[in-house]
Design an enzyme around this catalytic site. Structure first.
Site, PDB file in Angstrom:
ATOM      1  N   HIS A 187     -10.596  -1.771   5.425  1.00  0.00           N
ATOM      2  CA  HIS A 187     -10.263  -1.160   6.712  1.00  0.00           C
ATOM      3  C   HIS A 187     -10.935   0.197   6.917  1.00  0.00           C
ATOM      4  CE1 HIS A 187      -7.799   0.672   3.727  1.00  0.00           C
ATOM      5  NE2 HIS A 187      -7.432   1.607   4.577  1.00  0.00           N
ATOM      6  N   ASP A 188     -11.598   0.724   5.905  1.00  0.00           N
ATOM      7  CA  ASP A 188     -12.240   2.039   6.007  1.00  0.00           C
ATOM      8  C   ASP A 188     -13.758   1.975   6.186  1.00  0.00           C
ATOM      9  OD1 ASP A 188      -9.862   3.436   5.653  1.00  0.00           O
ATOM     10  OD2 ASP A 188     -10.098   3.588   3.478  1.00  0.00           O
ATOM     11  N   GLU A 237      -6.548   3.633  -5.907  1.00  0.00           N
ATOM     12  CA  GLU A 237      -7.723   3.883  -5.079  1.00  0.00           C
ATOM     13  C   GLU A 237      -8.335   5.190  -5.549  1.00  0.00           C
ATOM     14  OE1 GLU A 237      -9.263   4.433  -0.574  1.00  0.00           O
ATOM     15  OE2 GLU A 237      -7.817   5.736  -1.531  1.00  0.00           O
ATOM     16  N   ASP A 280       0.868  -1.173   0.000  1.00  0.00           N
ATOM     17  CA  ASP A 280       0.000   0.000   0.000  1.00  0.00           C
ATOM     18  C   ASP A 280       0.906   1.224   0.000  1.00  0.00           C
ATOM     19  OD1 ASP A 280      -2.137   1.756   0.434  1.00  0.00           O
ATOM     20  OD2 ASP A 280      -3.109   0.344   1.796  1.00  0.00           O
ATOM     21  N   ASP A 285      -2.817   4.632  -2.805  1.00  0.00           N
ATOM     22  CA  ASP A 285      -3.809   5.296  -1.970  1.00  0.00           C
ATOM     23  C   ASP A 285      -4.238   6.643  -2.558  1.00  0.00           C
ATOM     24  OD1 ASP A 285      -5.086   5.249   0.782  1.00  0.00           O
ATOM     25  OD2 ASP A 285      -4.092   7.194   0.849  1.00  0.00           O
TER      26      ASP A 285
HETATM   27  O1  ISL Z   1     -13.590   6.500   3.713  1.00  0.00           O
HETATM   28  C1  ISL Z   1     -13.605   7.482   3.020  1.00  0.00           C
HETATM   29  C2  ISL Z   1     -14.376   8.686   3.359  1.00  0.00           C
HETATM   30  O2  ISL Z   1     -15.031   8.585   4.550  1.00  0.00           O
HETATM   31  C3  ISL Z   1     -12.837   7.483   1.793  1.00  0.00           C
HETATM   32  O3  ISL Z   1     -13.128   8.560   1.007  1.00  0.00           O
HETATM   33  C4  ISL Z   1     -11.353   7.448   2.104  1.00  0.00           C
HETATM   34  O4  ISL Z   1     -10.984   8.559   2.857  1.00  0.00           O
HETATM   35  C5  ISL Z   1     -10.573   7.438   0.837  1.00  0.00           C
HETATM   36  O5  ISL Z   1     -10.983   6.299   0.152  1.00  0.00           O
HETATM   37  C6  ISL Z   1      -9.076   7.408   1.068  1.00  0.00           C
HETATM   38  O6  ISL Z   1      -8.712   6.366   1.940  1.00  0.00           O
HETATM   39  C7  ISL Z   1      -7.375   6.074   2.056  1.00  0.00           C
HETATM   40  O7  ISL Z   1      -6.601   7.205   2.372  1.00  0.00           O
HETATM   41  C8  ISL Z   1      -6.839   7.804   3.643  1.00  0.00           C
HETATM   42  C9  ISL Z   1      -6.786   6.772   4.776  1.00  0.00           C
HETATM   43  O8  ISL Z   1      -7.270   7.340   5.949  1.00  0.00           O
HETATM   44  C10 ISL Z   1      -7.586   5.539   4.449  1.00  0.00           C
HETATM   45  O9  ISL Z   1      -7.440   4.568   5.455  1.00  0.00           O
HETATM   46  C11 ISL Z   1      -7.121   5.015   3.113  1.00  0.00           C
HETATM   47  O10 ISL Z   1      -7.736   3.826   2.742  1.00  0.00           O
HETATM   48  C12 ISL Z   1      -5.793   8.847   3.844  1.00  0.00           C
HETATM   49  O11 ISL Z   1      -4.531   8.333   3.561  1.00  0.00           O
END
Ligand code: ISL
Ligand code: CA
Length: 543
Positions: free
Chosen positions: A323-324, A251, A97, A198
């Site tokens: 994980h989000d 992403e 990642d 990311d």
């Molecule tokens: O979950 C989201 C909004 O509530 C998504 O838009 C998310 O922020 C977006 O997909 C980006 O996520 C990634 O980058 C972020 C990190 O916090 C997340 O864990 C990661 O998956 C910032 O680096």
């Protein structure tokens, strides 16, 4: 080598919560190494590892302070090399990642950048003077508040689309792009097989920084953050110069289906993208803590539209949780009465859809959402900041807690439930995050011994997908039926399968027109003319 991603079945590991080897309560690389045989037993052939680089951990490691070293809590570079070798010995590929939209504010580049307006690293980030004594524009950040932070030293603001400890990198500046290529080459030389990039959709900024005209956060992301003017150019350059033999998974928050194709290209682009249309289906104007109702019809339409848009030029990533987001069985299924059935149904969907399936750790045993008792239990910056914003709007803790328990990211981050012993076998110490108390019932060891478990069903589905090329190569056609059924066929040559999923706890008839069928796999024993509650079946269609 590229191209393997279409046959990949990806298992996602969030290291902090996977397995702790040394009793400090934090999952680590040696913990992952200890589970290599488990991964192999699942049948998966690719692992996506969430960030393991050095980080102050403001945002679960997505705030990197050194791209070339391992977070000490997770182990050493030797541990990493051993993990990579262990995966490769088992014919499992590794996708790292990589966070290239921003760094930690503790990264040496930013430490330099903030020192003075003429520092050689100043242009690595976006610095702007204030406007009439306030922020340069009205952009909100993903984690609440304005996306600009005033830095006293030079009295200018820096941009951070995420937390204030995650300043955005300025891709317009060529020397920065060269540094990024060095990072990729470093890991590629070690032999990693690919990268999940990311927030790649947001790396090209509208550098005139116009005010957003939307109140809806999702629309702001689409119109102002993602899909920027030089996105295609930046991605092409990176692919050409550094990612030649690597699979790249971008992403793409904010990307629409039509845009996605612009960035997918075997030579000068990404191999795949993650879109979020289905994941944001229940997000209201203020995001995840502002839920709105959703329907299965909308959900099905999103899968169909993306499949149509990507056609055979691009390639999709299929996921129902990560994980989000909340746990997939709690979000799309019924984690109470029909826990086992609905977990299996979602696994059926994941592994039979066209595109590459991604399964998040713990979803193979149907791990569920975690109920926090107070906001104090949250370890996630999004929830903690969200609560601050909600307080400003006069919400009670009870009201916000209900939303956070439904939609927050903590849900996915409780430790993996390995067995019914103390701390579920995750750690011999005190876990960094509370365990979901249901680990006595839902755990790997118990399910391993039960042939009808979610875990064993997952393994069967993986095998089915691997032996039958229809699952990877076949086309995808939606089938009309009851609105609460998700029905589609996958077809190749004369062969065809019908996937039938009942997303309710009621019995529902299959449409009459489906013809003669032979069951290949399902989550109920025997055959029935009606689809039973949360029943999932894959049929072979007979002439
Ligand atoms: O979950 C989201 C909004 O509530 C998504 O838009 C998310 O922020 C977006 O997909 C980006 O996520 C990634 O980058 C972020 C990190 O916090 C997340 O864990 C990661 O998956 C910032 O680096
Ligand atoms: Ca540890």
């Amino acid at each position: 080598m590229k191209g393997w991603h279409k046959k990949a079945i990806v298992y996602q590991i969030y290291p902090r919560s996977f397995c702790d080897s040394n009793g400090d309560g934090i999952g680590d690389l040696r913990g992952i190494i200890s589970k290599l045989d488990y991964m192999q037993s699942l049948g998966i052939n690719t692992v996506w590892l969430n960030p393991i680089y050095k980080s102050p951990n403001d945002d679960g490691g997505y705030d990197i302070s050194d791209f070339f070293s391992i977070q000490p809590e997770f182990g050493t570079m030797d541990d990493f090399d051993e993990l990579l070798a262990g995966l490769h010995q088992r014919q499992i590929k590794l996708v790292m990642d990589l966070v290239l939209n921003h760094t930690s504010d503790e990264h040496p580049w930013f430490q330099e950048s903030r020192k003075s307006k003429d520092n050689p690293y100043r242009n690595y980030y976006f610095w702007r003077p204030g406007k009439n004594g306030a922020e340069p524009n009205n952009w909100p950040s993903f984690f609440g508040n304005n996306a600009w932070e005033l830095d006293k030293t030079t009295n200018e603001y820096y941009l951070h689309l995420y937390s204030r400890k995650q300043p955005d990198l300025n891709w317009e500046y060529a020397p920065l792009r060269e540094e990024i290529k060095k990072i990729i080459r470093f890991w590629a030389t070690k032999g990693v097989d690919g990268f999940r990039l990311d927030s790649i959709s947001t790396i090209s900024k509208r550098i005139d920084f116009p005010d957003t005209t939307f109140n809806d956060f999702g629309q702001t992301v689409k119109a102002f953050f993602s899909n920027g003017p030089k996105l295609k150019e930046f991605i092409a350059e990176l692919s050409r110069d550094a990612c030649k033999d690597l699979v790249t998974i971008g992403e793409g928050p904010g990307l629409e289906a039509e845009d996605a194709l612009l960035y997918l290209d075997e030579k000068e682009g990404l191999s795949m993208i993650f879109h979020f249309d289905h994941m944001f289906i229940d997000h209201g104007p203020r995001g995840r803590f502002d839920p709105r109702p959703w329907s299965l019809s909308e959900f099905k339409k999103i899968f169909y539209e993306w499949d149509q848009a990507l056609g055979y030029q691009g390639w999709g990533s299929i996921f129902l949780g990560n994980h989000d987001f909340p746990r997939m069985v709690s979000r799309w299924g019924d984690d109470q009465q029909y826990h086992e059935k609905s977990a299996k149904l979602l696994i059926t969907l994941l592994l039979s859809m066209r595109g590459t399936p991604f399964i998040f750790q713990g979803d193979e045993i149907g791990m569920t959402n975690f109920v926090m008792k107070s906001i104090g239990d949250s370890k996630d910056i999004e929830t903690i900041n969200g609560w601050r914003t909600a307080q400003g709007r006069g919400w009670s803790e009870e009201t916000f807690l209900e939303k956070a328990n439904q939609a927050g990211r903590d849900n996915a981050r409780t430790p993996v439930q390995w067995d019914a012993a103390t701390n579920s076998g995750f750690t011999s110490g005190i876990s960094w995050m509370p365990l979901n108390p249901n680990f006595d019932r839902i755990n790997v060891e118990t399910q391993d011994q039960n042939p009808d478990s979610v875990l064993n069903y997952f393994k069967e589905m993986v095998q089915l997908r691997k032996v039958n090329s229809l699952f990877t190569e076949g086309n995808y056609e939606p089938v009309e039926g009851d609105e609460n059924l998700f029905l589609f066929t996958r077809g190749k040559g004369d062969e065809k399968i019908l996937v039938a999923l009942n997303f309710t706890s009621q019995e529902i008839d299959l449409p009459k027109r489906v013809g003669k069928l032979e069951k290949l796999i399902g989550n109920y024993p025997g055959n029935s003319d009606r689809m039973r509650p949360w029943e999932a079946v894959i049929f072979k269609t007979l002439p």
